[in-house]
Scaffold this active site. Structure first.
Site, PDB file in Angstrom:
ATOM      1  N   ASP A 142      39.022 -40.859  -0.264  1.00 53.21           N
ATOM      2  CA  ASP A 142      39.747 -39.568  -0.749  1.00 53.21           C
ATOM      3  C   ASP A 142      40.900 -39.798  -1.453  1.00 53.21           C
ATOM      4  O   ASP A 142      41.162 -38.658  -2.221  1.00 53.21           O
ATOM      5  CB  ASP A 142      40.167 -38.747   0.604  1.00 53.21           C
ATOM      6  CG  ASP A 142      38.981 -38.028   1.270  1.00 53.21           C
ATOM      7  OD1 ASP A 142      37.795 -38.236   0.564  1.00 53.21           O
ATOM      8  OD2 ASP A 142      39.124 -37.533   2.340  1.00 53.21           O
ATOM      9  N   ASP A 160      29.245 -36.259   5.424  1.00 55.91           N
ATOM     10  CA  ASP A 160      30.787 -36.444   5.674  1.00 55.91           C
ATOM     11  C   ASP A 160      30.703 -36.799   7.240  1.00 55.91           C
ATOM     12  O   ASP A 160      29.833 -36.487   8.202  1.00 55.91           O
ATOM     13  CB  ASP A 160      31.479 -35.450   5.350  1.00 55.91           C
ATOM     14  CG  ASP A 160      32.785 -35.843   4.959  1.00 55.91           C
ATOM     15  OD1 ASP A 160      33.390 -36.941   5.164  1.00 55.91           O
ATOM     16  OD2 ASP A 160      33.407 -35.250   4.172  1.00 55.91           O
TER      17      ASP A 160
HETATM   18  C1  DGJ Z   1      36.488 -35.685   3.304  1.00 51.99           C
HETATM   19  C2  DGJ Z   1      35.813 -36.218   2.234  1.00 51.99           C
HETATM   20  O1  DGJ Z   1      36.049 -37.368   1.951  1.00 51.99           O
HETATM   21  C3  DGJ Z   1      36.149 -35.148   1.076  1.00 51.99           C
HETATM   22  O2  DGJ Z   1      35.680 -35.836  -0.262  1.00 51.99           O
HETATM   23  C4  DGJ Z   1      35.721 -33.945   1.315  1.00 51.99           C
HETATM   24  O3  DGJ Z   1      34.220 -33.850   1.270  1.00 51.99           O
HETATM   25  C5  DGJ Z   1      36.270 -33.317   2.645  1.00 51.99           C
HETATM   26  N1  DGJ Z   1      35.973 -34.288   3.753  1.00 51.99           N
HETATM   27  C6  DGJ Z   1      35.743 -31.886   2.937  1.00 51.99           C
HETATM   28  O4  DGJ Z   1      36.085 -31.686   4.186  1.00 51.99           O
END
Ligand code: DGJ
Length: 688
Positions: free
Chosen positions: A510, A448
């Site tokens: 997300d 991430d």
């Molecule tokens: C952002 C990501 O896009 C989510 O899927 C998740 O992993 C969160 N970060 C976790 O902090």
């Protein structure tokens, strides 16, 4: 033009669907003569371009057409490929000599130099016959004896024909990627720039250009950092599309003998329009992915813990979740954020990459082994490039966070960015992640990156930060070649062809709201193949929007990508859980067909969009209604890829079987049954 005018020299590349032609005048950069759908073998433009262009009034006697490496200040008045100087000198550039090498049948190398400004340029052009993608990249070497400051170096550029009408690019934000933007191409400069330090949610580094005759052109920059692309009208009526890295002032200062290598620009075109462009990009991206073991295995169904658990990790509950997940057919269990030391919310601990002993008293092994014991793979979330000020790492090395002396730090999601270009930082991260991969049965890292870059070094290091991230990924996968990586940046903030060569999946957004996902996925699929598109079934109501969508719709929308589930399956009622299990079984039955063939996308009006996976003789057709109809009768759905002279058998979702002539389905269209306001139907279409 006299009949006995000497024939100029040309450099020509063909692929099955595309042709690129450059004219090679002596002592200059190659001139762009053609970039477009395939011309027959042996075709050349004939006369030299200049001999066909009488001198216009109020113009230089030296006619300077669009070249492969347009210069500055010496007769070309459009965008130049280079903006550079040596303390104010050597700012005007023009190529004074060019040699062409052909290291492979599909590749040309244009070795150019400006003997006055003391620069050497190698522009490589590969028109891959297996993908129809032209890959351009440029290497500039400072052959002078003083520092050369570079402000802009195009990775490449391509001409667009006179009938190019519109450019389709993408805007967006976190939770809302791939918002389509359509701009007409006029005589005004069109330009998109990204200065966020990573690919960004709001400015995908690529676009599609559509022409009046139905031809489409596409280009994307294989780069996960700052970028710029521009399309400018050329005075002969064509347009000129340039792409490259956006460089901060002072970011690239080449000492004598040093070189700058640009990222690659991937360009393609298709007489079949946007779908032909997408198919070419899919072939190129597929060829660049380095799969563990050499080939892609069927994309395993994921369970991601994020939206089901967020930071509230409870080992027993997670084991229960894993058991419930395995029971409905899940194949990979990904433990998301919240597992490492002190990480109970987003205010702390990034950098402290060891298990939280409160949540996992015996480390992650018991959970990982439980998962593996159930026959699933175990995956783990990391965000290596980040650091929270509230962390052991920051307390020990506050200077490892990117900063600029005298400037206050700017946090986002309570975090700062590590200076990955420092070897000790990269070594620290490797030294923390490698032991996890060594000691645990981890098959997958979700990587991430949850903020934009600011304070990018005392002297700008944006580009070096990107290269350092690629290097860290490669170092880990070199030691642990069985590990796949998912590129995520708050969802789709790092989707690009650059990182595609270092990873194996993208978390597209997300936002798991299925209606939003329809748009996001359609934009994604214009540039990337479906098997690398992470697409999950989320909870109802959707966490990002609060909207409610039926389970079958959520499953249908997630079906074509790399399918996953992101909810606590234990909380589902019996009927819904059975529905999800059936959707997983359907995905497993269809994934080979979904992830290996060609892809077409289209619209049938009235809120119905479709996508078809496979070939012109065997297709899976996914029909998606995104809103209730406003018509008394459903629109018809036309399928342009079918063979007009073949007959087809259609198996509908309702298990009806009927037959249709290809020509009829192409021109008149297939009748659709009534569909709910939000519904996906999967049909199979086979040539008889
Ligand atoms: C952002 C990501 O896009 C989510 O899927 C998740 O992993 C969160 N970060 C976790 O902090």
């Amino acid at each position: 033009m006299s009949a006995e005018a000497p024939q100029p020299r040309y450099a020509i590349l063909h692929s099955p669907a595309c042709t690129a032609i450059w004219e090679l005048p002596e002592g200059e950069a190659p001139l762009w003569r053609y970039w477009g759908p395939r011309l027959p073998d042996g075709v050349t433009p004939g006369a030299a371009l200049r001999s066909t262009r009488p001198e216009p009034s109020f113009s230089l006697h030296f006619d300077q057409p669009l070249s492969l490496f347009p210069g500055l200040g010496l007769g070309w008045f459009g965008q130049s490929a280079l903006l550079a100087h040596r303390a104010g000198q050597d700012w005007a550039q023009a190529i004074t000599g060019c040699r062409v090498e052909q290291p492979a049948p599909d590749t040309l190398r244009f070795l150019m130099a400006d003997a006055v400004a003391d620069i050497a340029i190698t522009l490589s052009a590969r028109l891959d016959p297996s993908s129809d993608v032209l890959t351009l990249s440029t290497t500039l070497t400072n052959t002078g004896d003083k520092i050369l400051d570079i402000q802009w170096l195009a990775a490449g550029s391509v001409p667009l024909p006179e009938d190019a009408l519109a450019v389709h690019s993408f805007a967006g934000r976190h939770n809302a990627e791939f918002v389509p933007v359509k701009d007409p191409l006029t005589r005004s400069l069109w330009r998109r720039e990204n200065r966020r330090g990573l690919t960004s949610h709001d400015c995908f580094p690529g676009a599609l250009v559509t022409c009046a005759d139905g031809t489409a052109y596409g280009a994307q920059l294989a780069w996960s950092g700052n970028h710029a692309q521009q399309i400018e009208w050329v005075e002969d009526g064509r347009h000129h599309w340039q792409m490259g890295e956006w460089l901060a002032p002072g970011e690239v200062r080449l000492a004598p003998g040093e070189s700058l290598i640009t990222p690659e620009m991937l360009a393609t075109c298709s007489a079949q329009g946007a779908n032909g462009v997408a198919q070419a990009f899919h072939r190129a991206i597929r060829a660049n992915i380095r799969w563990p073991g050499g080939t892609m295995k069927p994309r395993p169904v994921h369970l991601n813990t994020w939206e089901g658990f967020y930071f509230d990790h409870d080992e027993a509950a997670l084991k229960d979740l894993a058991t419930a997940a395995a029971a409905i057919g899940i194949e990979r269990f990904v433990l998301d954020d919240g597992w490492f030391a002190g990480r109970h919310d987003d205010t702390s601990s990034l950098g402290d990459w060891w298990p939280d002993m409160g949540k996992y008293p015996k480390g992650l092994a018991p959970l990982a082994e439980h998962v593996v014991g159930l026959g699933m793979e175990f995956g783990l979330w990391v965000e290596p490039e980040m650091i929270n000020p509230a962390s052991d790492l920051y307390r020990a090395h506050p200077d490892w966070a990117l900063h600029i002396a005298g400037r206050p730090l700017l946090s986002a999601r309570n975090q700062l960015v590590l200076d990955l270009t420092r070897p000790e930082v990269a070594d620290y991260l490797y030294g923390k992640i490698a032991p996890l991969l060594e000691s645990l049965p981890i098959a997958y890292l979700k990587w991430d990156h949850n903020r934009d870059l600011t304070h990018a070094g005392q002297t700008p290091l944006y580009r070096r930060q990107v290269l350092a991230a690629y290097a860290l990924m490669d170092r880990l996968t070199a030691t642990f070649p069985h590990v796949e990586i998912e590129a995520c940046a708050g969802g789709g903030g790092r989707i690009d062809a650059g990182i595609a060569a270092h990873s194996h999946r993208f978390w597209a957004s997300d936002c798991i709201d299925a209606i939003e996902r329809v748009r996001i996925q359609r934009g994604f699929l214009q540039f990337m193949p479906p098997e690398v598109m992470g697409s999950h079934v989320g909870a109802c109501p959707a966490h990002s929007t609060g909207r409610m969508q039926a389970m079958d719709f959520r499953c249908g929308v997630a079906l074509p990508g790399h399918f996953g589930v992101e909810l606590d399956v234990r909380l589902l009622g019996e009927a819904e859980r059975a529905e999800l299990a059936a959707a997983i079984a359907r995905y497993k039955a269809l994934r080979t067909r979904l992830h290996h063939g060609l892809l077409w996308q289209g619209e049938a009006t009235d809120g119905v969009v479709w996508q078809a996976h496979g070939s012109a003789t065997s297709l899976l057709l996914l029909i998606t209604r995104t809103r209730p109809t406003t018509q008394r009768h459903q629109p018809r759905l036309r399928l342009p890829m079918l063979h007009p002279d073949r007959r087809y058998r259609i198996h509908t979702e309702a298990a009806d079987v009927w037959e249709v002539d290809g020509a009829w389905a192409i021109r008149s269209g297939l009748p659709l049954p009534p569909m709910r306001g939000e519904e996906v139907q999967v049909w199979q279409i086979e040539a008889i």
